[in-house]
Write a protein that holds these residues in place. Structure first.
Motif, mmCIF file in Angstrom:
data_model
loop_
_atom_site.group_PDB
_atom_site.id
_atom_site.type_symbol
_atom_site.label_atom_id
_atom_site.label_comp_id
_atom_site.label_asym_id
_atom_site.label_seq_id
_atom_site.Cartn_x
_atom_site.Cartn_y
_atom_site.Cartn_z
ATOM 1 N N LYS A 20 -4.789 21.684 6.475
ATOM 2 C CA LYS A 20 -5.913 20.873 6.953
ATOM 3 C C LYS A 20 -5.919 19.559 6.182
ATOM 4 C CE LYS A 20 -9.853 19.489 8.546
ATOM 5 N NZ LYS A 20 -9.906 18.927 9.905
ATOM 6 N N LYS A 21 -5.932 18.458 6.916
ATOM 7 C CA LYS A 21 -5.951 17.140 6.272
ATOM 8 C C LYS A 21 -7.206 16.393 6.693
ATOM 9 C CE LYS A 21 -0.947 16.635 6.979
ATOM 10 N NZ LYS A 21 -0.163 16.375 5.798
ATOM 11 N N TYR A 22 -7.771 15.655 5.769
ATOM 12 C CA TYR A 22 -8.807 14.673 6.099
ATOM 13 C C TYR A 22 -8.172 13.315 5.834
ATOM 14 C CZ TYR A 22 -12.627 18.053 6.421
ATOM 15 O OH TYR A 22 -13.459 19.080 6.806
ATOM 16 N N VAL A 31 -2.027 27.413 3.505
ATOM 17 C CA VAL A 31 -2.657 28.612 2.937
ATOM 18 C C VAL A 31 -2.227 29.867 3.709
ATOM 19 C CG1 VAL A 31 -4.864 29.801 2.555
ATOM 20 C CG2 VAL A 31 -4.657 27.354 2.050
ATOM 21 N N ASN A 32 -1.835 30.901 2.955
ATOM 22 C CA ASN A 32 -1.532 32.216 3.523
ATOM 23 C C ASN A 32 -2.486 33.226 2.888
ATOM 24 O OD1 ASN A 32 1.007 31.894 5.169
ATOM 25 N ND2 ASN A 32 1.608 30.913 3.248
ATOM 26 N N LEU A 33 -3.098 34.046 3.734
ATOM 27 C CA LEU A 33 -4.084 34.984 3.205
ATOM 28 C C LEU A 33 -4.305 36.117 4.200
ATOM 29 C CD1 LEU A 33 -6.344 35.479 1.047
ATOM 30 C CD2 LEU A 33 -7.844 34.086 2.452
ATOM 31 N N GLY A 50 -11.294 23.772 -1.928
ATOM 32 C CA GLY A 50 -11.017 23.984 -0.498
ATOM 33 C C GLY A 50 -11.583 25.288 0.042
ATOM 34 N N LYS A 51 -12.471 25.944 -0.711
ATOM 35 C CA LYS A 51 -13.006 27.253 -0.296
ATOM 36 C C LYS A 51 -13.802 27.151 1.014
ATOM 37 C CE LYS A 51 -15.337 27.628 -4.134
ATOM 38 N NZ LYS A 51 -14.998 26.347 -4.773
ATOM 39 N N GLY A 219 -6.330 23.241 -2.796
ATOM 40 C CA GLY A 219 -5.946 23.580 -1.425
ATOM 41 C C GLY A 219 -4.926 24.684 -1.294
ATOM 42 N N GLN A 220 -4.706 25.450 -2.373
ATOM 43 C CA GLN A 220 -3.753 26.560 -2.295
ATOM 44 C C GLN A 220 -4.321 27.807 -2.952
ATOM 45 O OE1 GLN A 220 -0.445 24.515 -4.155
ATOM 46 N NE2 GLN A 220 0.747 24.780 -2.272
ATOM 47 N N ILE A 221 -3.861 28.972 -2.482
ATOM 48 C CA ILE A 221 -4.208 30.220 -3.179
ATOM 49 C C ILE A 221 -3.223 30.338 -4.337
ATOM 50 C CG2 ILE A 221 -4.376 32.737 -2.980
ATOM 51 C CD1 ILE A 221 -6.254 31.610 -0.954
#
Ligand SMILES: Nc1ncnc2c1ncn2[C@@H]1O[C@H](COP(=O)(O)OP(=O)(O)OP(=O)(O)O)[C@@H](O)[C@H]1O
Length: 320
Positions: A20-22, A31-33, A50-51, A219-221
């Motif tokens: 996701k970019k702004y 993100v992988n989850l 980024g939560k 922005g990452q896990i």
């Protein structure tokens, strides 16, 4: 057939490579989850990690640039109505009507979820009882305390008994009594079958209710597991603190020779000893000090906790 696939799903949420970019800002960087059905899943991260963006992306409230999100095995883009009826969302900002009373607020949300008639009335009553607000159902929300508004916010999100409940910092600014009530309600809902995704800046809440935790940063896990797994994977030392009545410098000479002692510092009569994970040297250190007539006034072993992991991985405290 469709219902059957939904009922069989084990991973209730699957996020794959979501970006996701702004403008030029990368807020979610691939993100992988995967979240399992039936768990209470904690999402932790410093401010701006980024939560909320991730939560809003999963909820279909935000478009993302690439990747895929599935809830209950379905894609939001093709099954939005079906998914919306099975999920609940407690937003960070309280989303209730101040000029209405509690029962009208919850009824409004119940109707949006497709409930009608007797079923609607029963579910509204249950949600208000569940959040401890039934006795105040006829009171205008503008007369409610902050904690009561938070609880009403939750009642609105659970009126349709969702399979998955997203809660974005639901306890911000609430009194301890409301906080305990909210946490207890989450436990009960979870036991009754609701999967919960929970963000907070309060470590004790995560420790109290979450089965697994993901830590996000930039922005990452960056870590995922049970609290015990996170500690085992990321923390490799612990701290023994000793306060002696005298002769601390001599005690250092005794301690430094032990296997397992990584480093130490002395502040007046307090010795802070960093040890590796294997704490079997602690009784031997104490035995040797006592044998050599050092007088130990105070002793504590600081075990690592989730806060230690968070600090180690992000360089920040949870509530920075
Ligand atoms: N609408 C928007 N336009 C531009 N940037 C945004 C927008 N919404 C969020 N951001 C940026 O995206 C990043 C992640 O924000 P997000 O709210 O997801 O973080 P968070 O981890 O939920 O933080 P907090 O713990 O403070 O709620 C931040 O840098 C934020 O400024």
């Amino acid at each position: 057939m469709t219902t059957c696939i939904i009922e069989d799903v084990r991973m209730i949420i699957e996020v794959s490579d979501v970006v996701k970019k702004y403008n030029k800002l990368d807020v979610l960087k691939g993100v992988n989850l995967s979240i399992r059905e039936g768990e209470i899943f904690g999402l932790l991260g410093p401010n701006g990690a980024g939560k909320s963006t991730l939560m809003n992306t999963i909820l279909g409230l935000l478009r993302f640039n690439s990747g895929s999100v599935k809830i209950l095995g379905k894609d939001f883009s093709t099954h939005a109505t079906e998914i919306k009826r099975k999920i609940g969302y407690v937003p960070q900002e309280i989303a209730i009507f101040e000029t209405l009373n509690a029962i009208d607020n919850v009824t409004y949300w119940g109707r949006l979820y497709g409930l009608r008639g007797n079923e609607l009335a029963q579910m509204v009553k249950k949600a208000l009882e569940f959040t401890g607000l039934w006795d105040r159902r006829k009171s205008k929300v503008s007369t409610f305390s902050g904690g009561m508004k938070r609880r009403l916010n939750i009642a609105c999100a659970i009126v349709h008994k969702p399979r998955v409940l997203f809660m974005d910092e639901p306890t911000v600014g609430v009194d301890p009594q409301s906080r305990n009530h909210i946490l207890e309600s989450i436990r009960i809902m979870n036991k009754e079958g609701t999967t919960v995704i929970y963000t907070t800046h309060y470590m004790e809440e995560i420790e109290a209710i979450c089965d697994r935790v993901a830590i996000m940063d930039f922005g990452q896990i960056i870590a995922l597991g049970t609290i015990d797994e996170l500690i085992a994977d990321h923390i490799h030392e612990q701290c023994l603190r000793l306060e002696l009545t005298a002769n601390t410098a001599e005690a250092v000479k005794v301690i430094e020779s032990f296997d397992g002692v990584l480093s130490f510092s002395v502040n007046k009569e307090i010795l802070e000893i960093k040890l590796d994970k294997d704490d079997s040297c602690i009784p031997r250190i104490l035995e040797q000090l006592i044998k050599q007539h050092f007088n130990i006034k105070f002793m504590a072993v600081e075990k690592p906790d989730l806060e230690t992991v968070f600090l180690q991985l992000t360089g920040k405290k949870l509530r920075d």
